[in-house]
Design an enzyme around this catalytic site. Structure first.
Site, short mmCIF file in Angstrom:
data_model
loop_
_atom_site.label_atom_id
_atom_site.label_comp_id
_atom_site.label_asym_id
_atom_site.label_seq_id
_atom_site.Cartn_x
_atom_site.Cartn_y
_atom_site.Cartn_z
N PHE A 112 -2.77 -3.02 -2.17
CA PHE A 112 -1.92 -3.28 -3.25
C PHE A 112 -1.56 -1.89 -3.90
CE2 PHE A 112 -3.66 -2.02 -7.67
CZ PHE A 112 -5.00 -1.43 -7.30
N LYS A 113 -2.03 -0.70 -3.44
CA LYS A 113 -1.49 0.45 -3.66
C LYS A 113 -0.05 0.60 -3.67
CE LYS A 113 -5.78 2.64 -4.33
NZ LYS A 113 -6.60 1.30 -4.26
N ASP A 114 0.57 -0.04 -2.71
CA ASP A 114 2.15 -0.04 -2.56
C ASP A 114 2.80 -0.35 -3.74
OD1 ASP A 114 1.82 0.93 0.18
OD2 ASP A 114 1.59 -1.16 0.87
N LEU A 117 2.82 2.86 -5.60
CA LEU A 117 3.22 4.03 -4.91
C LEU A 117 4.65 3.85 -4.22
CD1 LEU A 117 -0.15 5.29 -3.51
CD2 LEU A 117 1.62 6.48 -4.87
#
Ligand SMILES: *Cc1c(COP(=O)(O)O)cnc(C)c1O
Length: 498
Positions: A112-114, A117
């Site tokens: 989920f960091k995408d 980011l």
């Protein structure tokens, strides 16, 4: 439209606009930037129902990034949420068992960091332009695995930016290591450090705080910046998908517009669930914010007692992205709970730094009523993966399993049947070993790479492009350094003498 200002959580005299808050990342007094107010929804929920992800992203983000020009923000959004994601809906809502899973792992690194980011680099570049900063930006990041890769993907080939990622040479999984070492992009640098994650993190902090070195960079028209999760340029994009999941449930007939929902969030640094709290404050009909921890259950204790106590041993679990004892973003929630009394927050944070513990006032505790805190043991997490798979042939990763496990406890305890979204933060393909072991212990004899194919067969899901043939890709980064050499490695990369 009125401008939103950003102020420190620890004092309120400094006021900056969003561009400056994004470029600075963290306040000079050590506090975090928070908006002076949370904008309210000024459209009816019904009007949001026809929006796609990008349109909704623009609607929400434009309320926070008020000094960005409309077309600039749209360009950031279009560059971020494009075919890097393997589905045009960006964040699919999947109805399985008794809940809706919001799958936030369809971006380039399948975690989920995408979601944040992939847009941060564009926000940062635009912000620098707005501030007339005409320097090369060098992003320095220490990673325990997930953040580094997502940041590399986000910043790869972004003009005017270099990114340097330090990771513990022997402290990441085989798949994570290969994901980083095979990273493409002329502006990306990946360095293995002969130390643990703390050594990497401390090394990076020391470089940020090295005045002389920063001065030398400044003379060479270079400035350091950070991609870590306390940047508001990461927080605000996360608010979007809570609205998105809600309108998805309206559109599928799961709820009527205006009905309340529960959200369950597997929590580490408290960024993701804080975004849900912000969405609720803006007017999204959320009933309970269910905060799910693993055995590092500091937040569970905090929500249930009002005491934050980090004085305990960090446990290494099968949900490593939640192995954390100081949840930085919680400081932002505290500001919302005490009507912005900075003095009180500063005292609490001083207490945390000096004594490792603080206790909030009764008034602040009242504000926590919309939260439910729970945690899942390692055994429960394994069992949950197996149980969900057996019920619905749906494979979830270890972090998502922590969330679902806590939801089951919540439901049992409260008998609350409100429709619920579980935030699914990683693809099971990112944690093949633990997930496959949960299904059957005999999978343990295979290598991580072999398990990718076994998982694909078992689940009927194609191997995600992000890790397909990962062990056969060309290795592009081979730098390894001692802890004490991190600064000279950076100097060498940016071509500045130390
Ligand atoms: C980072 C991460 C989390 C924790 O999110 P926070 O915003 O730090 O609370 C949960 N799951 C996965 C897979 C992550 O990468």
């Amino acid at each position: 439209m009125n401008n939103i200002f950003y102020q420190s959580t620890r004092e309120s005299s400094t006021k900056v606009l969003s561009s400056e808050a994004i470029v600075r990342g963290i306040c000079e007094d050590g506090g975090l930037f928070v908006p002076n107010l949370l904008p309210k929804l000024d459209k009816k929920l019904d009007e949001l129902k026809s929006m796609n992800y990008r349109e909704l992203a623009f609607y929400i983000m434009s309320k926070f990034f008020t000094d960005f020009k409309e077309d600039e923000l749209k360009e950031c959004i279009n560059k971020a949420y494009d075919d890097k994601f393997d589905t045009t809906v960006i964040a699919p809502l999947v109805k399985k068992t008794d809940v809706n899973f919001l799958e936030l792992f369809h971006g380039p690194t399948i975690a989920f960091k995408d979601m944040a980011l992939s847009i941060l680099p564009h926000l940062l570049k635009t912000a620098a332009k707005n501030l007339n900063i005409d320097k090369e930006i060098v992003i320095l990041t220490a990673t325990s695995g997930d953040t580094g890769k997502a940041a590399l993907e986000g910043f790869a080939n972004v003009e005017g930016v270099k990114i340097i990622v330090f990771f513990p040479q022997d402290g990441v999984s085989e798949i994570q290591r290969m994901q980083m070492l095979t990273q493409e992009g002329e502006n990306t640098y990946v360095v293995g450090v002969k130390g643990n994650f703390d050594d990497c993190q401390t090394g990076v902090k020391n470089i940020f705080n090295d005045r002389e070195f920063n001065k030398r960079l400044d003379d060479n028209n270079i400035v350091f910046s950070s991609a870590n999760s306390i940047n508001i340029g990461r927080l605000v994009p996360q608010i979007v998908y809570y609205f998105y999941s809600y309108i998805g449930m309206c559109n599928s007939g799961e709820i009527n517009t205006g009905d309340k929902i529960n959200v369950v969030v597997p929590t580490g640094n408290f960024g993701n669930i804080l975004a849900a709290f912000y969405a609720k404050t803006m007017g999204l009909p959320i009933n309970k914010l269910i905060c799910a921890s693993n055995e590092n259950n500091v937040l569970y204790d905090f929500i249930n007692t009002g005491v934050y106590d980090k004085r305990r041993e960090l446990k290494l679990t099968i949900s490593p992205s939640m192995d954390i004892l100081v949840s930085s973003n919680l400081e932002r929630l505290l500001v919302s709970l005490n009507d912005g009394n900075r003095e009180e927050i500063k005292n609490l944070m001083d207490s945390l730094n000096n004594k490792g513990i603080y206790e909030i006032s009764d008034k602040m505790r009242k504000g926590l009523e919309s939260f439910y805190g729970g945690y899942s043991t390692e055994k429960e997490t394994y069992n949950t993966i197996k149980e969900v798979f057996e019920t619905d042939k749906y494979l979830i990763d270890t972090h998502t399993a922590v969330a679902y496990s806590v939801y089951e406890k919540y439901k049992k305890e409260t008998q609350d049947n409100t429709k619920t979204v579980v935030i699914s933060t990683a693809s099971p393909f990112k944690f093949t070993r633990s997930v496959m072991q949960a299904i059957d212990e005999r999978y343990d004899e295979f290598t991580d790479f072999e398990l990718i194919d076994k998982m694909s067969k078992l689940s009927g899901i194609k191997v995600p492009v992000a890790i397909k043939d990962i062990n056969k890709r060309k290795i592009r980064h081979s730098r390894i350094c001692e802890i004490t050499d991190m600064k000279s490695v950076v100097a060498d990369i940016v071509k500045v003498e130390v």
